[in-house]
Design a protein around this motif. Structure first.
Motif, PDB file in Angstrom:
ATOM      1  N   ARG A 320       3.643  -5.977  -2.589  1.00 20.76           N
ATOM      2  CA  ARG A 320       3.971  -4.756  -3.031  1.00 20.76           C
ATOM      3  C   ARG A 320       4.438  -3.560  -2.081  1.00 20.76           C
ATOM      4  NH1 ARG A 320      -0.618  -4.125  -7.365  1.00 20.76           N
ATOM      5  NH2 ARG A 320       0.599  -5.025  -9.189  1.00 20.76           N
ATOM      6  N   LYS A 321       3.932  -3.898  -0.636  1.00 24.71           N
ATOM      7  CA  LYS A 321       4.150  -2.778   0.434  1.00 24.71           C
ATOM      8  C   LYS A 321       5.418  -3.288   1.170  1.00 24.71           C
ATOM      9  CE  LYS A 321      -0.238  -2.779   1.833  1.00 24.71           C
ATOM     10  NZ  LYS A 321      -1.253  -2.504   2.445  1.00 24.71           N
ATOM     11  N   CYS A 322       5.637  -4.532   0.788  1.00 26.45           N
ATOM     12  CA  CYS A 322       7.027  -4.986   1.822  1.00 26.45           C
ATOM     13  C   CYS A 322       8.215  -5.443   1.006  1.00 26.45           C
ATOM     14  CB  CYS A 322       6.253  -6.384   2.663  1.00 26.45           C
ATOM     15  SG  CYS A 322       6.229  -7.662   1.731  1.00 26.45           S
ATOM     16  N   LYS A 323       9.333  -5.821   1.905  1.00 26.87           N
ATOM     17  CA  LYS A 323      10.525  -6.101   1.212  1.00 26.87           C
ATOM     18  C   LYS A 323      10.900  -7.374   0.935  1.00 26.87           C
ATOM     19  CE  LYS A 323      12.860  -1.621   2.792  1.00 26.87           C
ATOM     20  NZ  LYS A 323      13.458  -0.983   4.168  1.00 26.87           N
ATOM     21  N   MET A 324      10.234  -8.069   1.772  1.00 28.01           N
ATOM     22  CA  MET A 324      10.496  -9.753   1.631  1.00 28.01           C
ATOM     23  C   MET A 324       9.296 -10.418   2.263  1.00 28.01           C
ATOM     24  SD  MET A 324      13.331 -11.621   3.839  1.00 28.01           S
ATOM     25  CE  MET A 324      13.002 -11.234   5.520  1.00 28.01           C
ATOM     26  N   LEU A 325       8.880 -11.447   1.457  1.00 26.10           N
ATOM     27  CA  LEU A 325       7.844 -12.513   1.952  1.00 26.10           C
ATOM     28  C   LEU A 325       8.774 -13.791   2.532  1.00 26.10           C
ATOM     29  CD1 LEU A 325       5.333 -12.167  -0.946  1.00 26.10           C
ATOM     30  CD2 LEU A 325       5.207 -11.090   1.162  1.00 26.10           C
ATOM     31  N   ILE A 326       8.172 -14.359   3.522  1.00 23.86           N
ATOM     32  CA  ILE A 326       8.683 -15.684   4.160  1.00 23.86           C
ATOM     33  C   ILE A 326       7.541 -16.465   3.848  1.00 23.86           C
ATOM     34  CG2 ILE A 326       9.784 -16.623   5.872  1.00 23.86           C
ATOM     35  CD1 ILE A 326      10.950 -14.057   6.763  1.00 23.86           C
ATOM     36  N   THR A 327       7.703 -17.869   3.254  1.00 24.34           N
ATOM     37  CA  THR A 327       6.557 -18.700   3.353  1.00 24.34           C
ATOM     38  C   THR A 327       6.930 -19.807   4.188  1.00 24.34           C
ATOM     39  OG1 THR A 327       7.287 -19.808   1.284  1.00 24.34           O
ATOM     40  CG2 THR A 327       5.742 -18.047   0.994  1.00 24.34           C
ATOM     41  N   LEU A 328       5.840 -20.426   4.882  1.00 32.03           N
ATOM     42  CA  LEU A 328       6.016 -21.630   5.751  1.00 32.03           C
ATOM     43  C   LEU A 328       5.216 -22.789   4.928  1.00 32.03           C
ATOM     44  CD1 LEU A 328       5.943 -20.201   9.344  1.00 32.03           C
ATOM     45  CD2 LEU A 328       7.782 -20.330   7.755  1.00 32.03           C
ATOM     46  N   ASP A 329       5.917 -23.782   4.697  1.00 35.40           N
ATOM     47  CA  ASP A 329       5.112 -25.078   3.891  1.00 35.40           C
ATOM     48  C   ASP A 329       5.146 -26.282   4.872  1.00 35.40           C
ATOM     49  OD1 ASP A 329       4.233 -24.986   1.146  1.00 35.40           O
ATOM     50  OD2 ASP A 329       5.851 -24.083   0.832  1.00 35.40           O
ATOM     51  N   ARG A 330       4.040 -26.687   5.265  1.00 35.05           N
ATOM     52  CA  ARG A 330       4.080 -28.054   6.057  1.00 35.05           C
ATOM     53  C   ARG A 330       3.542 -29.326   4.981  1.00 35.05           C
ATOM     54  NH1 ARG A 330       2.378 -27.083  11.801  1.00 35.05           N
ATOM     55  NH2 ARG A 330       3.428 -28.905  13.017  1.00 35.05           N
TER      56      ARG A 330
END
Lengths: 402, 302, 91
Positions: A320-330
């Motif tokens: 809610r507070k940010c403009k973009m999420l980046i996920t890292l999947d191993r």
């Protein structure tokens, strides 16, 4: 009854993640250990064997002939009312799979260390989360440690959580192969008597194998009742959300250690972009965050400390507070992206429209450096600027290279 | 030997269980529990007994039971035993109670491991020569020539001599028993209860459904198995091997072995080979070899 | 006390865990007490624990749980047990 064990006292040792886990089993006064060796888990079970045979730990140690038997023996020991522990990795975890369901459905608070290693074939002993992610729906609480101290503390916290009478579920603590398992770091360990105050002797208040109160566990349950038992496990996962924050607070008060509860943010308060990553990927992300912030990239990182139950609330509040999420999947969910990417998107659906960009990284132990993570952030930023909303990228893929 | 009148009257297997009429395994379980008593904890892998307990929230077994996965009877029993010892719970017998599929086949690894480690458990296998609970498929215990749903023309291989495999593990107690001789079975469990370490008891449990005989013949068929020498009652303890019951009489020449056809002909499962002289001779040969081996073993262990 | 939301696959020992299994019967064993010598072989072999020993030492069939396998009838040495189709009288 637990006999006297030699006192070690509180001390800080420079030890590997595997030794940290072994010390945690000792500090938690584990009563039964059943284990089978697999690289890179071996030094956990070797160290525990040393503790047991030199009188530093008062436990029954069953040197089983397979991981299937390791978990079966833990189920038996826990059902008999004892605190049980094991450790495994990769194929060993897969071989246990059937018994993981059994432990959870019998509502036994077993704790296990999983040293994350790639699944065969081909043989590969390096770090990869495919092993633990493949156990997602077995009813086990899943933790991912990002350093050796956290591995130690989480084992102890996990027993307290699993043995809670609102929960009675098993848990495993993941640590990345070699990156943690075989890398030495300072770890503060605590004496059993101090840990006793936080983690009292296990009392099975829900059920156990007791000749004075005979019950049968697991005979045939018809469709009339089975559904509610599955619901009950899910309900206890919800209780994890209620109970674990208190447990972490109490632990911090007693031992001074804080690793967050379900997640832990790094420079996220003013972050416009947030990287979400488990275990050591989070630690590396923090290095990347510092580097990028020097170039005024408004970025932070969020450690996914607990994967099941999934910390949707934390993620929604960050999203809610940010403009973009980046996920890292191993790990991959073959045919549908990476598991963390999928879960993050699912968690925020209908709550916020924050774009999510997913990256598969480090499969089969390929290095993931802060430079890689910086490249990923640049890639995601470009996608955001182009107005994209979501994508899943195989970062650093070498297909087609000669 | 214990007389019927002296048998304990307390029943730890309760009426109204879900076994088929004439179930040989339930005769065996009834007497195993009479011998072991209330201070017993059972673990049961996938087998007929998982169903026989009846429906949640009720159970027909009056001692604690942990149902467990197919391959996991022995390893779970090891865990229970270790858990009890960790809590200083004394004088409780841990009984793994498994069918032949769960013992000869999918469970043999865990069983062998528990035996090698010397874990303090009794492992009892009630052997009805097939995967009965799943609808009569061939197992490692199915005898040569027997029909099952996966050997519709009769099994081409002999059974695995599991009791000898267990004997070779050098464990303190190994015995065979048969549902048709509850007194012999009772005495063996009674003896096993007093011994520490891994103990193994293999019980031939005639099954009217899988063997294709009328439900009232369970005891009769079991007796014919022993009388024909197709099943041999013996026990191994303190480094010595002894034949028991009718097998002892046969070994001593006091009871004449009947031809195996007398045992086979009452069972529909042997229909594929009943008229096949070569097959019958092969079964007789195997029986004679087994006897020869067991007698030599008894001598060697004297 | 187990919390309400903890629903366990745990069962209590009870007679008739599979219901009144006597309903499965198609044939019924009937003891002729004039012939019975109280040897208790019928009690001894019963896989269904459906034969009780009375205070006077005679066996008594519990038809609630007797599944009618016929082992008692078949094994009785003095032929004191008859085996009759359900609904029919002892001939």
């Amino acid at each position: 009854m637990l006999g006297k064990v030699k006192k070690l006292g509180k001390k800080t040792l420079v030890i590997t993640g595997n030794y940290a886990v072994a010390y945690a089993a000792k500090s938690a006064r584990v009563e039964v250990v059943a284990a089978y060796p697999i690289t890179p888990q071996t030094s956990i079970v070797e160290k525990i064997a040393e503790f047991v045979e030199t009188g530093l730990m008062n436990a029954k140690y069953i040197r089983v002939e397979s991981e299937h038997s390791a978990m079966a023996a833990c189920v038996g020991a826990s059902a008999a009312g004892a605190r049980a522990f094991t450790a495994t990795s990769s194929q060993g975890l897969a071989y246990m799979h059937e018994m993981l369901h059994w432990a959870a459905r019998a509502r036994l608070p077993i704790v296990m260390a999983v040293v994350n290693r790639a699944m065969a074939t081909p043989w590969n002993i390096w770090s990869d989360h495919q092993d633990s992610m493949s156990q997602r729906d077995t009813g086990w609480i899943q933790f991912y440690a990002s350093n050796n101290q956290e591995a130690y503390d989480t084992v102890i916290q996990a027993y307290r959580l699993c043995e809670d009478e609102d929960i009675y579920l098993p848990a495993f603590i993941c640590l990345d192969a070699f990156i943690l398992s075989h890398t030495s770091m300072p770890v503060t360990i605590h004496d059993e008597e101090d840990v006793d105050k936080f983690l009292p002797k296990y009392e099975a208040r829900h059920w156990k194998l007791d000749v004075d109160n005979p019950v049968t566990n697991g005979n045939i349950v018809t469709p009339d009742h089975y559904y509610e038992m599955s619901w009950s496990m899910d309900e206890s996962m919800r209780y994890v959300k209620k109970k674990f924050p208190e447990i972490c607070e109490e632990y911090k008060e007693l031992f001074g250690q804080w690793h967050g509860v379900f997640t832990k943010g790094y420079k996220i308060d003013d972050a416009e972009y947030v990287i979400i990553a488990p275990g050591t990927l989070f630690e590396e992300s923090c290095v990347a965050v510092d580097m990028l912030r020097e170039n005024n990239v408004p970025i932070g990182a969020l450690k996914l400390r607990v994967y099941r139950p999934f910390p949707s609330e934390d993620i929604i509040s960050v999203a809610r507070k940010c403009k973009m999420l980046i996920t890292l999947d191993r790990a991959l969910s073959y045919g549908f992206n990476g598991p963390i990417f999928n879960d993050v998107r699912s968690a925020i659906y209908g709550e916020t429209g924050t774009p999510v960009f997913g990256y598969a990284v480090g499969l089969g132990g390929r290095d993931v450096t802060f430079n890689d993570i910086s490249s990923i952030v640049r890639d995601a930023t470009l996608k955001l600027e182009k107005g994209l909303h979501s994508s899943f990228v195989y970062y650093g893929l070498k297909v087609g290279e000669k | 030997m214990v007389s019927i009148r002296d048998m304990p009257k307390e029943e730890l297997l309760l009426p109204g269980h879900a076994a088929c009429p004439g179930c040989g395994a339930m005769i065996a379980l009834r007497y195993a529990l009479k011998a072991l008593g209330k201070r017993t904890i059972m673990c049961v892998p996938a087998c007929c007994t998982s169903v026989i307990q009846g429906l949640y929230p009720h159970t027909s077994i009056a001692v604690p039971v942990l149902n467990i996965a197919f391959a996991a009877a022995a390893s779970t029993a090891s865990g229970i035993s270790a858990g009890l010892k960790a809590r200083n719970v004394e004088d409780v017998t841990v009984l793994a109670w498994a069918g032949d599929g769960g013992t000869y086949d999918i469970g043999i690894q865990a069983l062998s491991g528990a035996a090698e480690r010397g874990d303090d458990i009794i492992y009892a296998c009630y052997d009805n020569n097939a995967y009965g609970n799943t609808g009569i498929q061939r197992s490692g215990a199915t005898p040569y020539g027997a029909w099952t749903t996966t050997t519709p023309t009769g099994k081409k291989e002999h059974r695995k001599p599991l009791e000898l495999i267990m004997l070779e593990h050098n464990i303190p107690y190994v015995a065979t028993a048969c549902s048709a001789f509850p007194d012999d079975l009772y005495m063996k469990f009674k003896k096993a209860r007093k011994i520490k370490g891994p103990r193994f008891i293999l019980i031939l449990s005639p099954c009217p459904i899988a063997w294709r005989f009328p439900s009232w013949s369970t005891v009769e068929i079991g007796k014919l198995a022993v009388k024909s020498g197709a099943w041999v009652l013996w026990e191994y303890h303190n480094g010595k091997l002894e034949f028991t019951g009718w097998s002892k009489l046969i070994a001593e020449g006091k009871l004449k072995k009947i031809p195996v056809i007398e045992y086979l002909k009452h069972q529909g499962r042997f229909k594929p080979i009943l008229k096949d002289e070569k097959a019958i001779n092969e079964i007789e040969r195997r029986i004679n070899d087994y006897w020869k081996f067991m007698k030599a073993l008894k001598e060697a262990l004297k | 006390m187990v919390k309400d939301h903890i629903i366990l696959p745990v069962s209590k020992p009870t007679e008739g865990s599979m219901g009144k299994t006597g309903l499965w019967r198609t044939f019924r064993p009937v003891i002729n007490y004039d012939k019975c010598v109280k040897c208790l072989l019928c009690w001894f072999y019963c896989p269904d624990i459906a034969i009780k020993i009375r205070d006077d030492g005679y066996p008594e069939i519990d038809y609630c749980y007797c599944k009618g396998c016929g082992i008692c009838w078949h094994e009785c040495k003095v032929k004191a047990i008859s085996f009759v189709r359900e609904g029919e009288e002892v001939g």
